[in-house]
Design a protein around this motif. Structure first.
Motif, PDB file in Angstrom:
ATOM      1  N   SER A 288      16.304  -5.130   3.792  1.00 54.39           N
ATOM      2  CA  SER A 288      15.148  -4.615   4.447  1.00 54.39           C
ATOM      3  C   SER A 288      15.097  -4.227   2.927  1.00 54.39           C
ATOM      4  O   SER A 288      13.610  -3.222   2.528  1.00 54.39           O
ATOM      5  CB  SER A 288      14.958  -3.544   5.069  1.00 54.39           C
ATOM      6  OG  SER A 288      15.776  -2.416   4.718  1.00 54.39           O
ATOM      7  N   GLY A 289      15.296  -4.114   1.609  1.00 56.44           N
ATOM      8  CA  GLY A 289      15.444  -3.681   0.625  1.00 56.44           C
ATOM      9  C   GLY A 289      15.058  -2.102   0.993  1.00 56.44           C
ATOM     10  O   GLY A 289      15.372  -1.364   1.233  1.00 56.44           O
ATOM     11  N   GLN A 290      15.608  -1.717  -0.474  1.00 51.41           N
ATOM     12  CA  GLN A 290      15.618  -0.102  -0.754  1.00 51.41           C
ATOM     13  C   GLN A 290      13.878   0.552  -1.322  1.00 51.41           C
ATOM     14  O   GLN A 290      13.214  -0.406  -2.317  1.00 51.41           O
ATOM     15  CB  GLN A 290      16.296   0.361  -1.973  1.00 51.41           C
ATOM     16  CG  GLN A 290      17.923  -0.280  -1.065  1.00 51.41           C
ATOM     17  CD  GLN A 290      18.358   0.201   0.411  1.00 51.41           C
ATOM     18  OE1 GLN A 290      18.120   1.624   0.293  1.00 51.41           O
ATOM     19  NE2 GLN A 290      19.053  -0.253   0.721  1.00 51.41           N
ATOM     20  N   PRO A 291      13.508   1.282  -0.924  1.00 54.36           N
ATOM     21  CA  PRO A 291      12.229   2.405  -1.225  1.00 54.36           C
ATOM     22  C   PRO A 291      11.839   2.512  -2.872  1.00 54.36           C
ATOM     23  O   PRO A 291      13.949   2.854  -2.906  1.00 54.36           O
ATOM     24  CB  PRO A 291      11.966   3.243  -0.611  1.00 54.36           C
ATOM     25  CG  PRO A 291      13.407   3.492   0.012  1.00 54.36           C
ATOM     26  CD  PRO A 291      14.265   2.181   0.213  1.00 54.36           C
ATOM     27  N   PRO A 292      10.975   2.403  -3.541  1.00 50.25           N
ATOM     28  CA  PRO A 292      11.438   3.424  -4.940  1.00 50.25           C
ATOM     29  C   PRO A 292      11.674   4.873  -4.932  1.00 50.25           C
ATOM     30  O   PRO A 292      11.551   5.558  -4.316  1.00 50.25           O
ATOM     31  CB  PRO A 292      10.014   2.969  -5.697  1.00 50.25           C
ATOM     32  CG  PRO A 292       9.126   3.526  -3.899  1.00 50.25           C
ATOM     33  CD  PRO A 292       9.903   2.695  -2.989  1.00 50.25           C
ATOM     34  N   ALA A 293      11.906   5.346  -6.100  1.00 50.40           N
ATOM     35  CA  ALA A 293      12.860   6.596  -6.397  1.00 50.40           C
ATOM     36  C   ALA A 293      11.683   7.094  -7.007  1.00 50.40           C
ATOM     37  O   ALA A 293      10.238   6.464  -7.042  1.00 50.40           O
ATOM     38  CB  ALA A 293      13.236   6.216  -7.917  1.00 50.40           C
ATOM     39  N   GLY A 294      11.700   8.546  -5.885  1.00 39.56           N
ATOM     40  CA  GLY A 294      10.765   9.642  -5.832  1.00 39.56           C
ATOM     41  C   GLY A 294      10.529  10.548  -4.542  1.00 39.56           C
ATOM     42  O   GLY A 294       9.650  10.576  -3.816  1.00 39.56           O
ATOM     43  N   GLY A 295      10.120   8.532  -3.795  1.00 43.10           N
ATOM     44  CA  GLY A 295      10.144   9.360  -2.271  1.00 43.10           C
ATOM     45  C   GLY A 295       8.440   8.711  -2.002  1.00 43.10           C
ATOM     46  O   GLY A 295       8.751   8.379  -0.891  1.00 43.10           O
ATOM     47  N   LEU A 296       7.825   9.099  -1.313  1.00 42.14           N
ATOM     48  CA  LEU A 296       6.381   8.789  -1.293  1.00 42.14           C
ATOM     49  C   LEU A 296       5.639   6.849  -1.447  1.00 42.14           C
ATOM     50  O   LEU A 296       6.481   6.986  -2.955  1.00 42.14           O
ATOM     51  CB  LEU A 296       5.084  10.000  -1.381  1.00 42.14           C
ATOM     52  CG  LEU A 296       5.659  10.589  -1.037  1.00 42.14           C
ATOM     53  CD1 LEU A 296       4.035  11.729  -1.956  1.00 42.14           C
ATOM     54  CD2 LEU A 296       5.476  10.258   1.397  1.00 42.14           C
ATOM     55  N   ARG A 297       5.599   6.533  -1.042  1.00 47.75           N
ATOM     56  CA  ARG A 297       5.301   5.208  -1.027  1.00 47.75           C
ATOM     57  C   ARG A 297       3.907   5.488  -2.364  1.00 47.75           C
ATOM     58  O   ARG A 297       2.945   5.850  -2.277  1.00 47.75           O
ATOM     59  CB  ARG A 297       4.487   4.242  -0.051  1.00 47.75           C
ATOM     60  CG  ARG A 297       5.220   3.960   1.477  1.00 47.75           C
ATOM     61  CD  ARG A 297       4.649   3.412   2.213  1.00 47.75           C
ATOM     62  NE  ARG A 297       6.035   2.539   3.031  1.00 47.75           N
ATOM     63  CZ  ARG A 297       5.998   2.634   3.879  1.00 47.75           C
ATOM     64  NH1 ARG A 297       6.206   3.768   4.642  1.00 47.75           N
ATOM     65  NH2 ARG A 297       6.899   1.766   4.597  1.00 47.75           N
ATOM     66  N   ARG A 298       3.944   4.020  -2.787  1.00 44.21           N
ATOM     67  CA  ARG A 298       2.972   4.119  -3.502  1.00 44.21           C
ATOM     68  C   ARG A 298       1.495   3.938  -3.639  1.00 44.21           C
ATOM     69  O   ARG A 298       1.727   3.486  -3.088  1.00 44.21           O
ATOM     70  CB  ARG A 298       3.638   3.256  -5.117  1.00 44.21           C
ATOM     71  CG  ARG A 298       2.553   3.017  -6.262  1.00 44.21           C
ATOM     72  CD  ARG A 298       3.297   2.077  -7.264  1.00 44.21           C
ATOM     73  NE  ARG A 298       3.973   0.916  -7.197  1.00 44.21           N
ATOM     74  CZ  ARG A 298       3.655  -0.542  -7.667  1.00 44.21           C
ATOM     75  NH1 ARG A 298       2.091  -0.193  -7.780  1.00 44.21           N
ATOM     76  NH2 ARG A 298       3.781  -1.561  -7.029  1.00 44.21           N
ATOM     77  N   ARG A 299       0.523   4.770  -3.896  1.00 45.58           N
ATOM     78  CA  ARG A 299      -0.766   4.432  -3.823  1.00 45.58           C
ATOM     79  C   ARG A 299      -1.571   3.597  -4.497  1.00 45.58           C
ATOM     80  O   ARG A 299      -1.008   3.386  -6.140  1.00 45.58           O
ATOM     81  CB  ARG A 299      -1.367   5.737  -3.352  1.00 45.58           C
ATOM     82  CG  ARG A 299      -0.932   6.577  -2.370  1.00 45.58           C
ATOM     83  CD  ARG A 299      -1.708   5.840  -1.197  1.00 45.58           C
ATOM     84  NE  ARG A 299      -3.991   6.335  -1.414  1.00 45.58           N
ATOM     85  CZ  ARG A 299      -4.981   5.398  -1.015  1.00 45.58           C
ATOM     86  NH1 ARG A 299      -3.955   3.840  -0.641  1.00 45.58           N
ATOM     87  NH2 ARG A 299      -4.995   5.248  -0.943  1.00 45.58           N
ATOM     88  N   LEU A 300      -2.190   2.495  -4.987  1.00 43.84           N
ATOM     89  CA  LEU A 300      -3.264   1.749  -5.621  1.00 43.84           C
ATOM     90  C   LEU A 300      -4.446   2.215  -4.977  1.00 43.84           C
ATOM     91  O   LEU A 300      -5.079   2.498  -4.144  1.00 43.84           O
ATOM     92  CB  LEU A 300      -2.590   0.368  -5.125  1.00 43.84           C
ATOM     93  CG  LEU A 300      -1.141  -0.241  -5.840  1.00 43.84           C
ATOM     94  CD1 LEU A 300      -1.367  -1.822  -5.413  1.00 43.84           C
ATOM     95  CD2 LEU A 300      -1.033  -0.098  -7.415  1.00 43.84           C
ATOM     96  N   SER A 301      -5.069   2.201  -6.406  1.00 51.81           N
ATOM     97  CA  SER A 301      -6.213   2.298  -6.142  1.00 51.81           C
ATOM     98  C   SER A 301      -7.217   1.002  -6.102  1.00 51.81           C
ATOM     99  O   SER A 301      -6.240  -0.184  -6.420  1.00 51.81           O
ATOM    100  CB  SER A 301      -7.384   2.534  -7.845  1.00 51.81           C
ATOM    101  OG  SER A 301      -7.485   2.056  -9.167  1.00 51.81           O
ATOM    102  N   GLN A 302      -8.321   0.230  -5.592  1.00 55.88           N
ATOM    103  CA  GLN A 302      -9.387  -1.033  -5.284  1.00 55.88           C
ATOM    104  C   GLN A 302      -9.105  -1.723  -7.088  1.00 55.88           C
ATOM    105  O   GLN A 302      -8.256  -2.974  -6.811  1.00 55.88           O
ATOM    106  CB  GLN A 302     -10.385  -0.741  -4.925  1.00 55.88           C
ATOM    107  CG  GLN A 302     -10.924  -1.833  -4.546  1.00 55.88           C
ATOM    108  CD  GLN A 302     -10.341  -2.218  -3.262  1.00 55.88           C
ATOM    109  OE1 GLN A 302      -9.609  -2.383  -2.305  1.00 55.88           O
ATOM    110  NE2 GLN A 302     -10.202  -4.042  -3.260  1.00 55.88           N
ATOM    111  N   ALA A 303      -9.166  -0.357  -7.962  1.00 53.51           N
ATOM    112  CA  ALA A 303      -9.185  -1.291  -9.093  1.00 53.51           C
ATOM    113  C   ALA A 303      -8.593  -2.620  -9.478  1.00 53.51           C
ATOM    114  O   ALA A 303      -7.584  -3.400 -10.179  1.00 53.51           O
ATOM    115  CB  ALA A 303      -9.734  -0.440 -10.504  1.00 53.51           C
ATOM    116  N   GLU A 304      -7.267  -1.324  -9.534  1.00 58.16           N
ATOM    117  CA  GLU A 304      -5.638  -1.344  -9.905  1.00 58.16           C
ATOM    118  C   GLU A 304      -5.122  -3.068  -8.839  1.00 58.16           C
ATOM    119  O   GLU A 304      -4.565  -3.813  -9.100  1.00 58.16           O
ATOM    120  CB  GLU A 304      -4.242  -1.167  -9.368  1.00 58.16           C
ATOM    121  CG  GLU A 304      -4.637   0.321 -10.704  1.00 58.16           C
ATOM    122  CD  GLU A 304      -3.761   2.346 -10.481  1.00 58.16           C
ATOM    123  OE1 GLU A 304      -3.394   2.374 -10.853  1.00 58.16           O
ATOM    124  OE2 GLU A 304      -3.905   2.104  -8.736  1.00 58.16           O
TER     125      GLU A 304
END
Length: 404
Positions: free
Chosen positions: A2-18
């Motif tokens: 499954s892989g490991q989640p990024p450090a820092g806890g919450l899922r990363r959010r992206l903007s539409q532009a990103e």
């Protein structure tokens, strides 16, 4: 894995532009243009973003969330969606060929007319965040792919891996599941009306109260599945022994018809096969010369008629579900009331047949069923489509395409 989640806890959010910038770079990567970079967006929260018909083939989107995303027509062929949350996603007409959907949740998703050929819905170890600490602390749970209550009308799932998956109350109406692996899957209360399941494996599957009315069950052994309450009215099974025994006679009739056509009636005889099951002929009809043939009410389900010459032929009431008529000559054909659900009509000539002295016999498809048919680049000049069912049919690039 499954892989490991990024450090820092919450899922990363992206903007539409990103997201747009990342998709631009990925599309350059896919097409081999300079500046391209494969999208690797694991453990991302895409909620509310627009993927509108972009090409994310081979992207890594594993363990991500797609709540409220607009994804109709998106290309996700071979994409890694392992353990992702696609509940209620709008994936109408999406391309997910060979996509990795192990452990993913598509509960309630709309996959109408999507292409899921060889997609993998089997179980996988999914990272589950701690309720208090989020992704900073995870456990790994073994989860099956979930498509409960999903809409898969007209979808293509040929060769897909649904072993052990849960598809409770899912709607598979008119979809194609040829050669799909459904062993141990939960299809309780699912609607498979009109679905094509030739060669599908269903051993150990829960088919209780499922609807298979009008489905194609050629080569499907339901004896080892749970079928209490399942409905099989008008389901089409394999050719009978009598139909198989008639195959040499049918082949001789086709040869005689081709001689009749070639000699202008001096030799052979016109073919009349009303009501016959032609499936035992397998590939013999590919490119066949069947001008003006009488094939009324014939069963041609799944047959290869690529490039066949059927000018002026009578196929009224014929069953052509899933048949290939790619590049076929269907000028002046009579397909009144015929069933062409998920048929391949790409580049076919479905137009008028000149009869001389300025007369033309139009192709007549009155009340025909062309649901989810592929008719790209077909010629439909003057075709009669009164009362025809065109739901989900693709007329991209077709000449004189009807409004759908």
């Amino acid at each position: 894995m499954s892989g490991q989640p990024p450090a820092g806890g919450l899922r990363r959010r992206l903007s539409q532009a990103e997201l747009d910038m990342i998709m631009d770079a990925h599309e350059r990567f896919v097409s081999g243009r300079p500046g391209g970079k494969r999208a690797s967006l694991r453990f991302v929260d895409f909620s509310g973003l627009d993927f509108g018909r972009r090409n994310l083939s081979d992207a890594d989107l594993s363990a991500s969330t797609f709540d409220g995303c607009r994804m109709a027509g998106v290309r996700l062929d071979r994409a890694n969606l392992f353990g992702s949350d696609l509940r209620q996603a709008d994936l109408r007409g999406a391309f997910l060929v060979r996509a990795d959907l192990r452990g993913a949740c598509l509960r309630g998703a709309n996959l109408t007319n999507a292409d899921l050929t060889d997609a993998d819905f089997r179980e996988g170890h999914v990272a589950v965040p701690d309720r208090k600490q989020g992704l900073a602390s995870v456990q790994h749970e073994l989860r099956v792919g979930v498509i409960d209550s999903a809409i898969l009308k007209g979808a293509t799932l040929n060769g897909s891996r649904l072993d052990g998956a849960s598809a409770f109350a899912a709607d598979f109406t008119d979809c194609s599941l040829r050669g799909a692996k459904l062993g141990g899957a939960n299809l309780k209360d699912a609607n498979l009306g009109g679905a094509m399941l030739e060669g599908a494996e269903v051993a150990g599957a829960n088919l209780e109260n499922a609807n298979f009315e009008g489905a194609v069950l050629t080569g499907v052994d339901v004896s080892r599945a749970r079928t209490l309450g399942a409905r099989f009215a008008n389901a089409l099974t394999g050719p009978t022994e009598a139909a198989k025994a008639r195959a040499p006679q049918l082949l001789a009739a086709i040869d005689a018809h081709e001689a009749w056509r070639k000699t202008g009636g001096a030799e052979g005889a016109p073919i009349k096969l009303e009501g016959q099951d032609l499936r035992p002929l397998v590939a013999r009809l590919r490119g066949a010369k069947l001008t003006a043939a009488d094939l009324r009410a014939c069963c041609l389900v799944g047959l290869d008629l690529t490039g066949a010459e059927l000018q002026g032929a009578n196929l009224e009431g014929a069953d052509l579900r899933g048949a290939s008529l790619k590049g076929a000559d269907l000028r002046g054909v009579r397909l009144v009331g015929a069933n062409l659900t998920k048929a391949d009509l790409r580049s076919a000539q479905i137009c008028g047949l000149p009869l001389g002295a300025g007369r033309v016999a139009p192709a007549n498809l009155t009340a025909a069923r062309l649901c989810y048919a592929q008719a790209q680049a077909a010629d439909l000049t003057a075709a009669v489509l009164d009362g025809a069912d065109l739901r989900g049919a693709d007329f991209t690039g077709a000449i004189n395409a009807p409004p759908t």
